[in-house]
Write a protein that holds these residues in place. Sequence first.
Motif, short mmCIF file in Angstrom:
data_model
loop_
_atom_site.label_atom_id
_atom_site.label_comp_id
_atom_site.label_asym_id
_atom_site.label_seq_id
_atom_site.Cartn_x
_atom_site.Cartn_y
_atom_site.Cartn_z
N ARG A 284 -22.19 29.22 1.55
CA ARG A 284 -23.03 30.28 2.15
C ARG A 284 -23.77 31.05 1.07
NH1 ARG A 284 -18.32 31.68 4.87
NH2 ARG A 284 -18.21 30.70 6.92
N GLU A 285 -23.00 31.37 0.04
CA GLU A 285 -23.57 32.16 -1.06
C GLU A 285 -24.69 31.39 -1.75
OE1 GLU A 285 -23.75 35.22 -4.02
OE2 GLU A 285 -23.12 35.10 -1.92
N ALA A 286 -24.47 30.10 -1.94
CA ALA A 286 -25.47 29.29 -2.63
C ALA A 286 -26.76 29.24 -1.82
CB ALA A 286 -24.93 27.87 -2.86
N VAL A 287 -26.62 29.17 -0.50
CA VAL A 287 -27.81 29.14 0.35
C VAL A 287 -28.46 30.52 0.36
CG1 VAL A 287 -28.67 28.80 2.69
CG2 VAL A 287 -26.86 27.30 1.78
N ARG A 288 -27.62 31.54 0.48
CA ARG A 288 -28.14 32.91 0.59
C ARG A 288 -28.95 33.30 -0.64
NH1 ARG A 288 -27.31 37.91 -0.46
NH2 ARG A 288 -25.62 37.62 -1.94
N THR A 289 -28.43 32.90 -1.81
CA THR A 289 -29.11 33.31 -3.05
C THR A 289 -30.24 32.37 -3.42
OG1 THR A 289 -27.57 32.02 -4.38
CG2 THR A 289 -27.00 34.32 -4.00
N GLY A 290 -30.39 31.30 -2.66
CA GLY A 290 -31.48 30.39 -2.97
C GLY A 290 -31.11 29.33 -3.98
N ARG A 291 -29.88 29.36 -4.48
CA ARG A 291 -29.49 28.33 -5.42
C ARG A 291 -29.56 26.96 -4.75
NH1 ARG A 291 -24.86 26.13 -6.56
NH2 ARG A 291 -24.77 24.96 -8.50
N LEU A 292 -29.18 26.90 -3.48
CA LEU A 292 -29.45 25.72 -2.67
C LEU A 292 -30.64 26.07 -1.78
CD1 LEU A 292 -25.87 24.55 -1.55
CD2 LEU A 292 -27.46 23.33 -3.05
N PRO A 293 -31.81 25.62 -2.13
CA PRO A 293 -33.01 26.02 -1.38
C PRO A 293 -33.08 25.32 -0.01
CG PRO A 293 -33.60 24.52 -3.15
CD PRO A 293 -32.13 24.76 -3.28
N PRO A 294 -33.89 25.83 0.91
CA PRO A 294 -34.06 25.21 2.23
C PRO A 294 -34.37 23.72 2.08
CG PRO A 294 -35.21 27.31 2.16
CD PRO A 294 -34.67 27.07 0.79
N ALA A 295 -33.73 22.93 2.91
CA ALA A 295 -33.94 21.47 2.98
C ALA A 295 -33.26 20.70 1.85
CB ALA A 295 -35.43 21.12 3.03
N ALA A 296 -32.62 21.42 0.91
CA ALA A 296 -31.92 20.70 -0.17
C ALA A 296 -30.81 19.85 0.45
CB ALA A 296 -31.33 21.69 -1.17
N ARG A 297 -30.63 18.69 -0.14
CA ARG A 297 -29.60 17.80 0.37
C ARG A 297 -28.27 18.08 -0.31
NH1 ARG A 297 -29.75 11.26 1.26
NH2 ARG A 297 -27.55 11.12 1.79
N LEU A 298 -27.23 18.14 0.47
CA LEU A 298 -25.91 18.37 -0.11
C LEU A 298 -25.25 17.06 -0.49
CD1 LEU A 298 -26.40 21.05 1.69
CD2 LEU A 298 -23.97 21.39 1.19
N PRO A 299 -24.32 17.08 -1.44
CA PRO A 299 -23.59 15.84 -1.76
C PRO A 299 -22.81 15.40 -0.53
CG PRO A 299 -22.64 17.73 -2.93
CD PRO A 299 -23.88 18.21 -2.27
N SER A 300 -22.53 14.11 -0.45
CA SER A 300 -21.71 13.62 0.66
C SER A 300 -20.34 14.26 0.59
CB SER A 300 -21.58 12.10 0.58
OG SER A 300 -20.71 11.77 -0.50
N SER A 301 -19.67 14.32 1.73
CA SER A 301 -18.34 14.95 1.74
C SER A 301 -17.39 14.18 0.83
CB SER A 301 -17.80 15.04 3.16
OG SER A 301 -17.75 13.75 3.74
N ARG A 302 -17.60 12.87 0.72
CA ARG A 302 -16.72 12.09 -0.14
C ARG A 302 -16.96 12.47 -1.62
NH1 ARG A 302 -17.34 7.36 -2.67
NH2 ARG A 302 -19.33 6.96 -1.62
N ALA A 303 -18.24 12.53 -2.02
CA ALA A 303 -18.56 12.87 -3.41
C ALA A 303 -18.03 14.26 -3.76
CB ALA A 303 -20.07 12.81 -3.63
N LEU A 304 -18.26 15.22 -2.87
CA LEU A 304 -17.84 16.58 -3.16
C LEU A 304 -16.32 16.69 -3.22
CD1 LEU A 304 -18.99 19.34 -3.79
CD2 LEU A 304 -18.82 19.92 -1.37
N SER A 305 -15.66 15.93 -2.31
CA SER A 305 -14.20 16.01 -2.29
C SER A 305 -13.63 15.45 -3.59
CB SER A 305 -13.63 15.27 -1.08
OG SER A 305 -13.70 13.86 -1.28
N GLU A 306 -14.28 14.45 -4.14
CA GLU A 306 -13.81 13.92 -5.41
C GLU A 306 -14.09 14.88 -6.56
OE1 GLU A 306 -14.29 9.22 -4.26
OE2 GLU A 306 -15.50 10.02 -5.89
N ASP A 307 -15.30 15.47 -6.54
CA ASP A 307 -15.65 16.43 -7.60
C ASP A 307 -14.67 17.59 -7.64
OD1 ASP A 307 -19.31 16.25 -7.59
OD2 ASP A 307 -17.74 14.96 -8.41
#
Lengths: 447, 447
Positions: A10-33
């Motif tokens: 939420r914070e990343a979206v709110r502050t613009g660090r994740l800008p509108p339409a940015a693609r998120l990593p897959s749940s598998r990739a993120l879970s491994e990270d």
Amino acid sequence: MRAALENALREAVRTGRLPPAARLPSSRALSEDLQIARNTVAEAYAQLVGEGWLVAKQGSGTHVAGQVPATRQVASPAAAEVTRFRYDLRAGSPDLSSFPRSEWLSAARRALVGAPAEAFGYTDPRGRPELRAALAGYLARARGVRAAPERIVICSGFTQSFGLLCQVLRARGATSLTTEAYGLSSNHDTVTAAGMGVQTLRVDERGALVEELTYTDAALLTPAHQFPLGQALAAARRTQVIQWAVATAGLVIEDDYDGEFRYDRQPVGALQSLAPEHVVYAGTASKTLAPGLRLGWLVLPAHLIDDVAAAKAAADRHTSVLDQLTLAELISCGGYDRHVRRRRLAYRRRRDRFVAELHRHAPQLRVLGIAAGLHALLQLPQGHTENEVVARAARRGLAIEGLNAYRHTDQPHQPALVIGYASPPDHAFTGALARLVAVLDDPPRPG
Amino acid sequence: MRAALENALREAVRTGRLPPAARLPSSRALSEDLQIARNTVAEAYAQLVGEGWLVAKQGSGTHVAGQVPATRQVASPAAAEVTRFRYDLRAGSPDLSSFPRSEWLSAARRALVGAPAEAFGYTDPRGRPELRAALAGYLARARGVRAAPERIVICSGFTQSFGLLCQVLRARGATSLTTEAYGLSSNHDTVTAAGMGVQTLRVDERGALVEELTYTDAALLTPAHQFPLGQALAAARRTQVIQWAVATAGLVIEDDYDGEFRYDRQPVGALQSLAPEHVVYAGTASKTLAPGLRLGWLVLPAHLIDDVAAAKAAADRHTSVLDQLTLAELISCGGYDRHVRRRRLAYRRRRDRFVAELHRHAPQLRVLGIAAGLHALLQLPQGHTENEVVARAARRGLAIEGLNAYRHTDQPHQPALVIGYASPPDHAFTGALARLVAVLDDPPRPG
């Protein structure tokens, strides 16, 4: 874990660090990270899709939504206070527009050019020797303080000066401190935060009733100009409080917040000169230059120097050296004295106009206190209450405060306003006075 | 009372306020002025005549002696430390002679000219909005920090940042904080002064052993560059410590004291970006610009902002605005980035020379830690003790410190020096290195 991930996203979206339409990593990739369960990531994504932060598209993964939900405002103490007034006659500030920007800059240039490299490093917790030497001379000359440089500790304003003193006194076993019955409530907070109890002294037209000082470890006084009532401490009481300090090994803390500004005579010298081993002298640049500088100083009895210096070192090592070097240069070149003289004349004229204006429009109102400082006490006529007048002024765009804001006693007083005639910039002073007179002209409303 | 009078008179003579041969008031006059018994004054005078401060002449009263007794030196924490070294390779300071005086002055001029008058008054305890906005951009860009301006609190250096955090944590019920087993001892003092217990984490070549974090409320870490051992926290441990924080509601305090200085690769981004609600990011201008500025900043989880801002307000209201406005201007105009780049290049060259010089003269000695920051760890060969090498260096006019100065564990380590290669000015660096090599060339003395 899932809540943390959701918050972070939420914070990343709110502050613009994740800008509108940015693609998120897959749940598998993120879970491994992050080395967390894939389900946790998937559930967090789903929750945020539900809340509207993210959008899940079949075949193209999870993206930030184009329109994000209304952002939560992060509250802050300051943000809550921001109310816009056209005019401000509250006490506690000099005319901020009078800060001598070009003189300060010239002094800063000379100070920076001339400073030894070691001045930019960690320095004596008591402050730069240049400033302590300049202040020792200035305080002796202007305020009669017995101030050797080694007895001075530079602090970040009176707030820190008093806070460090309270810490040191408490650590030495002090349990109670006495203030005047009228004063800044933040001082009371400082005493109680340090773990001491607070008593108060009544104040009459000759200042604080110091003969009532009894079992207390220290007394915080404003002898040159009681804040905010406006009296000077009478000569006999000056002697009396020193006798109390000597007889009981009590400590007097002399808050000389506006001692440079006396208009009807030479200012009375600092109480500290009567008994430098029993009085801490506390001065500040907040009224002579600007509160934003956060420069204050203590002149200490010998037995307190080491402990206060150690407390200062623990708090923040020392105060910013560049401001210290600049003020030292400003004092040494005479610019500080010149500025104080100019401001003294300007504030004296303001006080005269304030008194004259009130006398013309509301001769029944009394202005109390000696001709000094940056504020005066204005007694309200019968039938007015402070709150009602303050509220009426606010509706007219004028910020003022009632005396109750500074009261630390159960005893009531005749309603009064604390008027900071120094606060407005020059161009707004006439308007502020006119607004005040208009507010006072209104008939009182029944409370 | 008599003792107080005696002290006051001694002090007046000592400081020169009563110059040699000055005549004192008669005991009768003084007793009336001070409203104390005349006998008391007479006895005090007699005592001081006996001590040699005063001289009593029949028929001409009491005078200050021509030669006063040797003055008692007022001790101070700083005065005790002043030992003059020709060379200084202790860690903790950048090259103070590299402070960008003219860039700072230009930025100060633009900042002062452009500042609104209200900037000189009491301001938001979190600091000036200009600086918080500039820092939010800079920290995101340079350190990957997720830093919205409203989450930033400007403090007077890391010392104050950490002190305020400890106060807030303690007030919320925290009872213990964990640090790395090697670090600044002043941090431990801060934790215990706040009333919390301190645990420590072992450190190996992959940084702090965060898997050993158990029952503790907060962990103070130096993830980018362990101080003073010099490792970066390994990627798996970065994840691990975040998992600990999330799982236990613990707080990570990331002391990013020199994160801008990495020489072998792009610096690893701040740990804070992984979980901004669980990590406090603490930065400082002490290594990039100068410690004397006393400028540091916290980027806080939302739930801590209000409490830290309130603690800051109670401590000193806010940090000096002029330094804040100037740093904001320096960042915004690109001057800060340029300065950091210049210093990075300079310190990198110094580190390379340090490593090469040692390799040439003492190939058996190992330099530990990543190529980063302002210091490196130098392992001493068998047979040397830290104290003996430090003392030998001091006799040759070189100030250095052993690793023991930073140890907070009972576990011994192989003797090592913490070498601050950034500390000397350029002109003294070659000489300092030569002196160090000479000291290391000496045969060890049996301890």
